[in-house]
Design an enzyme around this catalytic site. Structure first.
Site, PDB file in Angstrom:
ATOM      1  N   GLU A  13     -29.531   2.518   6.382  1.00  0.00           N
ATOM      2  CA  GLU A  13     -29.528   3.129   5.048  1.00  0.00           C
ATOM      3  C   GLU A  13     -30.759   2.734   4.230  1.00  0.00           C
ATOM      4  O   GLU A  13     -30.758   2.831   3.008  1.00  0.00           O
ATOM      5  CB  GLU A  13     -28.246   2.732   4.308  1.00  0.00           C
ATOM      6  N   SER A 175     -22.797   5.011   4.578  1.00  0.00           N
ATOM      7  CA  SER A 175     -23.450   6.320   4.521  1.00  0.00           C
ATOM      8  C   SER A 175     -23.037   7.242   5.652  1.00  0.00           C
ATOM      9  O   SER A 175     -23.773   8.143   6.047  1.00  0.00           O
ATOM     10  CB  SER A 175     -24.984   6.176   4.497  1.00  0.00           C
ATOM     11  N   TYR A 241     -27.317  13.764   2.353  1.00  0.00           N
ATOM     12  CA  TYR A 241     -28.717  13.650   1.975  1.00  0.00           C
ATOM     13  C   TYR A 241     -29.559  14.886   2.245  1.00  0.00           C
ATOM     14  O   TYR A 241     -30.782  14.835   2.130  1.00  0.00           O
ATOM     15  CB  TYR A 241     -29.323  12.411   2.645  1.00  0.00           C
ATOM     16  N   ARG A 280     -17.267   1.388  -5.502  1.00  0.00           N
ATOM     17  CA  ARG A 280     -16.751   2.747  -5.380  1.00  0.00           C
ATOM     18  C   ARG A 280     -15.724   2.758  -4.256  1.00  0.00           C
ATOM     19  O   ARG A 280     -15.999   2.266  -3.167  1.00  0.00           O
ATOM     20  CB  ARG A 280     -17.885   3.728  -5.080  1.00  0.00           C
ATOM     21  N   ASP A 282     -13.254   5.043  -1.852  1.00  0.00           N
ATOM     22  CA  ASP A 282     -13.161   6.407  -1.321  1.00  0.00           C
ATOM     23  C   ASP A 282     -11.740   6.730  -0.856  1.00  0.00           C
ATOM     24  O   ASP A 282     -11.064   5.888  -0.245  1.00  0.00           O
ATOM     25  CB  ASP A 282     -14.127   6.582  -0.150  1.00  0.00           C
ATOM     26  N   GLU A 294     -12.131   3.504   2.303  1.00  0.00           N
ATOM     27  CA  GLU A 294     -12.973   2.313   2.329  1.00  0.00           C
ATOM     28  C   GLU A 294     -13.477   2.008   0.928  1.00  0.00           C
ATOM     29  O   GLU A 294     -13.355   2.826   0.011  1.00  0.00           O
ATOM     30  CB  GLU A 294     -14.172   2.505   3.264  1.00  0.00           C
ATOM     31  N   ASN A 296     -16.980   0.648  -1.195  1.00  0.00           N
ATOM     32  CA  ASN A 296     -18.435   0.495  -1.154  1.00  0.00           C
ATOM     33  C   ASN A 296     -18.829  -0.495  -2.245  1.00  0.00           C
ATOM     34  O   ASN A 296     -18.699  -0.194  -3.433  1.00  0.00           O
ATOM     35  CB  ASN A 296     -19.123   1.837  -1.404  1.00  0.00           C
ATOM     36  N   GLY A 300     -24.410   4.071  -3.736  1.00  0.00           N
ATOM     37  CA  GLY A 300     -25.679   4.710  -4.061  1.00  0.00           C
ATOM     38  C   GLY A 300     -25.925   4.764  -5.562  1.00  0.00           C
ATOM     39  O   GLY A 300     -25.013   5.026  -6.346  1.00  0.00           O
TER      40      GLY A 300
END
Length: 331
Positions: A13, A175, A241, A280, A282, A294, A296, A300
């Site tokens: 990443e 990612s 992306y 964050r 999910d 999961e 994070n 990002g």
């Protein structure tokens, strides 16, 4: 305040991290801070060379290995980190998100943004995270893990417990790198082979088709959920992306009861994983049932990333979000 923004690194990443880091540097300078750029793979980056870090933007596939990179312990000799009041961690994956650099900064006595070594390591390991989710009654999908060196698994157990289709992914990667949707048992071996390129553990998890959602946490507050709608297939690295491949809705168009339940689960997950500062979490909403996927710990942070979108829905613009994350720094 003197702030060293740590970005780049050697994980898959890297390019995403460089994009996050450059946005953070600009925002914090706008807020009047003295900000230094540090690529954890290369060291301090002078201002006149900052523009060279990401000349072509984030590519639609993770980069390959980076030659001649610094060992994390060498960061202890970087003057700009030692002199900083706070290190802002704009790292994603690898040593930047698994707790390694956090532990080093603790030893150096440098405050830093985000979670500490323990929470970072727990959250990076999807297998451990899901065990803690389950114990804390945060619903999560059934899974099994195939481990190095031989990555063995029982096909009958996979079929009976998890079923097909299923998701195969590296257990400690972000990612959506190395992820495959497997429709039939004879596709499982090749999917495990792909995922093992990125990790010593491969997770095989039930695939639940539904609405992809995420909840940002800032301090002790759950932000409005964001809904993620890939235009094709799953929300993998390519969808994340490649411009125009995914639509985002914030706040997500959900009933109030669903929002409240998801935010409660997100805060519970945040606490049980021993996270701090921001993160964050999910989810997927499948057949009116929420499942936590999961956490994070260093999500990002480009101006168009999911956490900044959620903060913007609360009236918190990007520079203010960066400022608040700095104020929440521990260590």
């Amino acid at each position: 305040m003197k702030i060293a923004v740590l970005m780049g690194g050697t994980s898959a990443e890297r390019e995403v991290s460089l994009a996050s880091g450059q946005g953070i540097v600009k925002a914090l300078r706008e807020r009047g801070h003295e900000v230094w750029t540090v690529d954890t793979a290369r060291g301090f980056v002078p201002p006149e060379r900052e523009a060279d870090l990401l000349p072509e933007g984030v590519h639609a596939a993770p980069p390959g290995d980076l030659e001649g990179a610094l060992d994390p312990i060498q960061l202890a000799d970087v003057e700009q980190i030692r002199a900083a009041d706070v290190a802002f961690l704009a790292l994603h994956g690898g040593a930047g998100e698994d707790g390694t650099i956090q532990a080093l900064l603790d030893l150096m006595g440098v405050r830093y943004t985000g979670s500490g070594p323990l929470g970072s390591g727990i959250a990076m390991d999807k297998d451990v995270s899901k065990r803690l989710f389950r114990d804390a009654q945060v619903p999560t999908l059934p899974w099994r893990v195939a481990r190095a060196p031989d990555f063995r698994y029982d096909p009958d157990t996979i079929e009976d417990l998890i079923g097909f289709p299923c998701i195969v992914k590296p257990s400690k990667q972000g990612s959506s790198v190395g992820i495959t949707v497997v429709g039939e048992s004879d596709q499982l071996a090749s999917a495990v082979e792909e995922a093992r390129k990125y990790d010593s553990e491969v997770m095989i998890e039930r695939y639940a088709k539904g609405r992809e959602l995420t909840v940002g946490i800032l301090g002790d507050q759950a932000l409005p959920p964001v809904e993620i709608r890939p235009k094709k297939g799953i929300y993998d690295y390519h969808s994340k992306y490649t411009p125009g491949m995914t639509e985002y809705f914030c706040p997500a168009p959900l009933e109030e009861e669903v929002v409240a339940q998801m935010q409660a689960y997100a805060l519970r997950a945040f606490r049980v994983l021993k996270l701090r500062g921001y993160a964050r979490i999910d989810f997927i909403l499948a057949r009116e049932q929420l499942f936590c996927l999961e956490a994070n710990t260093l999500p990002g942070m480009t101006a168009t990333s999911l956490l900044p979108k959620a903060a913007a829905a609360m009236g918190i613009d990007y520079p203010e979000l960066c400022e608040r994350i700095v104020r929440l720094a521990g260590g």
